[in-house]
Scaffold this motif. Structure first.
Motif, mmCIF file in Angstrom:
data_model
loop_
_atom_site.group_PDB
_atom_site.id
_atom_site.type_symbol
_atom_site.label_atom_id
_atom_site.label_comp_id
_atom_site.label_asym_id
_atom_site.label_seq_id
_atom_site.Cartn_x
_atom_site.Cartn_y
_atom_site.Cartn_z
ATOM 1 N N ASP A 249 7.997 -25.310 -11.897
ATOM 2 C CA ASP A 249 8.394 -26.099 -10.733
ATOM 3 C C ASP A 249 7.341 -27.135 -10.391
ATOM 4 O OD1 ASP A 249 10.758 -24.759 -10.364
ATOM 5 O OD2 ASP A 249 9.930 -23.351 -8.914
ATOM 6 N N GLY A 250 7.808 -28.259 -9.893
ATOM 7 C CA GLY A 250 6.912 -29.291 -9.402
ATOM 8 C C GLY A 250 6.600 -29.049 -7.936
ATOM 9 N N ARG A 251 5.814 -29.938 -7.367
ATOM 10 C CA ARG A 251 5.388 -29.759 -5.977
ATOM 11 C C ARG A 251 6.551 -29.772 -4.996
ATOM 12 N NH1 ARG A 251 -0.333 -32.815 -5.102
ATOM 13 N NH2 ARG A 251 -1.413 -31.669 -6.715
ATOM 14 N N CYS A 252 7.550 -30.617 -5.229
ATOM 15 C CA CYS A 252 8.695 -30.674 -4.306
ATOM 16 C C CYS A 252 9.403 -29.338 -4.250
ATOM 17 C CB CYS A 252 9.690 -31.742 -4.760
ATOM 18 S SG CYS A 252 9.159 -33.410 -4.447
ATOM 19 N N PHE A 253 9.676 -28.768 -5.397
ATOM 20 C CA PHE A 253 10.466 -27.551 -5.427
ATOM 21 C C PHE A 253 9.649 -26.323 -5.029
ATOM 22 C CE2 PHE A 253 12.533 -30.571 -8.235
ATOM 23 C CZ PHE A 253 13.739 -30.656 -7.576
ATOM 24 N N GLU B 274 11.157 -29.643 8.357
ATOM 25 C CA GLU B 274 9.734 -29.939 8.210
ATOM 26 C C GLU B 274 9.636 -31.118 7.266
ATOM 27 O OE1 GLU B 274 5.781 -28.045 6.141
ATOM 28 O OE2 GLU B 274 7.183 -26.675 7.099
ATOM 29 N N TYR B 275 8.850 -32.110 7.633
ATOM 30 C CA TYR B 275 8.693 -33.253 6.747
ATOM 31 C C TYR B 275 7.381 -33.141 6.001
ATOM 32 C CZ TYR B 275 6.566 -34.898 11.112
ATOM 33 O OH TYR B 275 5.850 -34.989 12.266
ATOM 34 N N VAL B 276 7.412 -33.552 4.747
ATOM 35 C CA VAL B 276 6.255 -33.471 3.856
ATOM 36 C C VAL B 276 6.030 -34.867 3.282
ATOM 37 C CG1 VAL B 276 5.324 -32.400 1.782
ATOM 38 C CG2 VAL B 276 6.871 -31.109 3.251
ATOM 39 N N PHE B 277 4.829 -35.402 3.474
ATOM 40 C CA PHE B 277 4.508 -36.721 2.936
ATOM 41 C C PHE B 277 3.883 -36.583 1.557
ATOM 42 C CE2 PHE B 277 4.924 -37.520 7.394
ATOM 43 C CZ PHE B 277 5.533 -38.753 7.435
ATOM 44 N N ILE B 278 4.425 -37.303 0.606
ATOM 45 C CA ILE B 278 3.957 -37.248 -0.779
ATOM 46 C C ILE B 278 3.765 -38.679 -1.269
ATOM 47 C CG2 ILE B 278 4.554 -36.546 -3.128
ATOM 48 C CD1 ILE B 278 6.344 -34.397 -1.903
ATOM 49 N N ARG B 279 2.683 -38.908 -1.948
ATOM 50 C CA ARG B 279 2.480 -40.192 -2.626
ATOM 51 C C ARG B 279 2.814 -39.975 -4.102
ATOM 52 N NH1 ARG B 279 0.900 -43.885 0.673
ATOM 53 N NH2 ARG B 279 -0.452 -43.412 2.423
ATOM 54 N N PRO B 280 4.042 -40.270 -4.488
ATOM 55 C CA PRO B 280 4.499 -39.895 -5.827
ATOM 56 C C PRO B 280 3.811 -40.625 -6.967
ATOM 57 C CG PRO B 280 6.154 -41.180 -4.715
ATOM 58 C CD PRO B 280 5.086 -40.894 -3.714
ATOM 59 N N GLU C 216 6.319 -34.983 -13.830
ATOM 60 C CA GLU C 216 6.394 -33.549 -14.116
ATOM 61 C C GLU C 216 5.727 -32.732 -13.019
ATOM 62 O OE1 GLU C 216 5.281 -35.764 -16.459
ATOM 63 O OE2 GLU C 216 7.088 -35.776 -17.702
ATOM 64 N N GLN C 217 4.593 -33.223 -12.505
ATOM 65 C CA GLN C 217 3.924 -32.521 -11.413
ATOM 66 C C GLN C 217 4.752 -32.584 -10.134
ATOM 67 O OE1 GLN C 217 0.295 -34.802 -11.512
ATOM 68 N NE2 GLN C 217 -0.862 -33.095 -12.392
ATOM 69 N N LEU C 218 5.474 -33.668 -9.958
ATOM 70 C CA LEU C 218 6.262 -33.850 -8.755
ATOM 71 C C LEU C 218 7.544 -33.018 -8.776
ATOM 72 C CD1 LEU C 218 6.396 -35.428 -6.096
ATOM 73 C CD2 LEU C 218 7.527 -37.263 -7.336
ATOM 74 N N TYR D 7 13.661 -29.120 4.437
ATOM 75 C CA TYR D 7 12.527 -30.023 4.274
ATOM 76 C C TYR D 7 13.029 -31.450 4.132
ATOM 77 C CZ TYR D 7 9.142 -26.327 3.555
ATOM 78 O OH TYR D 7 8.321 -25.256 3.735
ATOM 79 N N ILE D 8 12.290 -32.376 4.696
ATOM 80 C CA ILE D 8 12.483 -33.793 4.430
ATOM 81 C C ILE D 8 11.252 -34.221 3.651
ATOM 82 C CG2 ILE D 8 12.637 -36.103 5.402
ATOM 83 C CD1 ILE D 8 13.944 -34.929 7.861
ATOM 84 N N PHE D 9 11.458 -34.657 2.420
ATOM 85 C CA PHE D 9 10.348 -35.140 1.612
ATOM 86 C C PHE D 9 10.250 -36.646 1.803
ATOM 87 C CE2 PHE D 9 11.587 -31.249 -0.553
ATOM 88 C CZ PHE D 9 10.359 -30.623 -0.648
#
Length: 168
Positions: free
Chosen positions: A127-131, A100-106, A112-114, A148-150
């Motif tokens: 944990d941040g959003r990725c984890f 599953e791919y997840v698009f993030i605008r870092p 810290e949030q990431l 996951y593919i980030f």
């Protein structure tokens, strides 16, 4: 591409009796073409090669970057690759599994949030959003693998790359 003949010449000089086999991406190539047709993308040979190269890099690296101009097909290549992996899992080929791919605008959130942070007072990790997203994946107890593919969608400067906690 102009370096390929030079590289082949150096390899043949170093290993004179070794003949390198031509790579056969038969099943992968067929799946890529099927998914591209489903996504109404043009079947262009150089684009298919780029998807195969991304697949090979994904096998050996925990993280990698697709760099190119805007509207160059980077996102579509990853979507095709995710579709191919899902199709290969459904057919039971190449021991591959869906992603599953997840698009993030870092740059829209802090590091810290990431990725998460350690609280020095309570000695707890948040944990941040990725984890958090990755931990929602089912535990692998059977043959049902899930990854996951980030996709970090951004203009990537050298300063930002230095701040990332993993190696490209």
């Amino acid at each position: 591409s102009h370096d390929s003949p030079l590289f082949d010449s150096i390899i043949s000089d170093l290993f004179p009796r070794v003949v390198l086999p031509t790579p056969d991406h038969g099943i992968l190539d067929v799946s890529i073409r099927e998914i591209m047709q489903k996504m109404n993308l043009q079947l262009v040979l150089w684009y298919i090669k780029k998807i195969i190269q991304s697949y090979k890099i994904m096998l050996v690296r925990p993280g990698f970057m697709l760099v190119g101009s805007p509207v160059g097909g980077k996102t579509s290549a990853l979507k095709v690759l995710a579709g191919v992996l899902e199709q290969l899992e459904a057919k039971g080929l190449m021991d591959e599994h869906r992603v599953e791919y997840v698009f993030i605008r870092p740059k829209a959130i802090t590091m810290e949030q990431l990725y998460g942070r350690f609280d020095p007072v309570s000695h707890e990790w948040s944990d941040g959003r990725c984890f958090r997203k990755q931990n929602r994946a089912p535990v692998v107890k059977t043959t049902n693998h899930f990854s996951y593919i980030f996709v970090f969608s951004l203009f990537c400067s050298a300063i930002f790359q230095k701040g990332l906690p993993f190696d490209f």
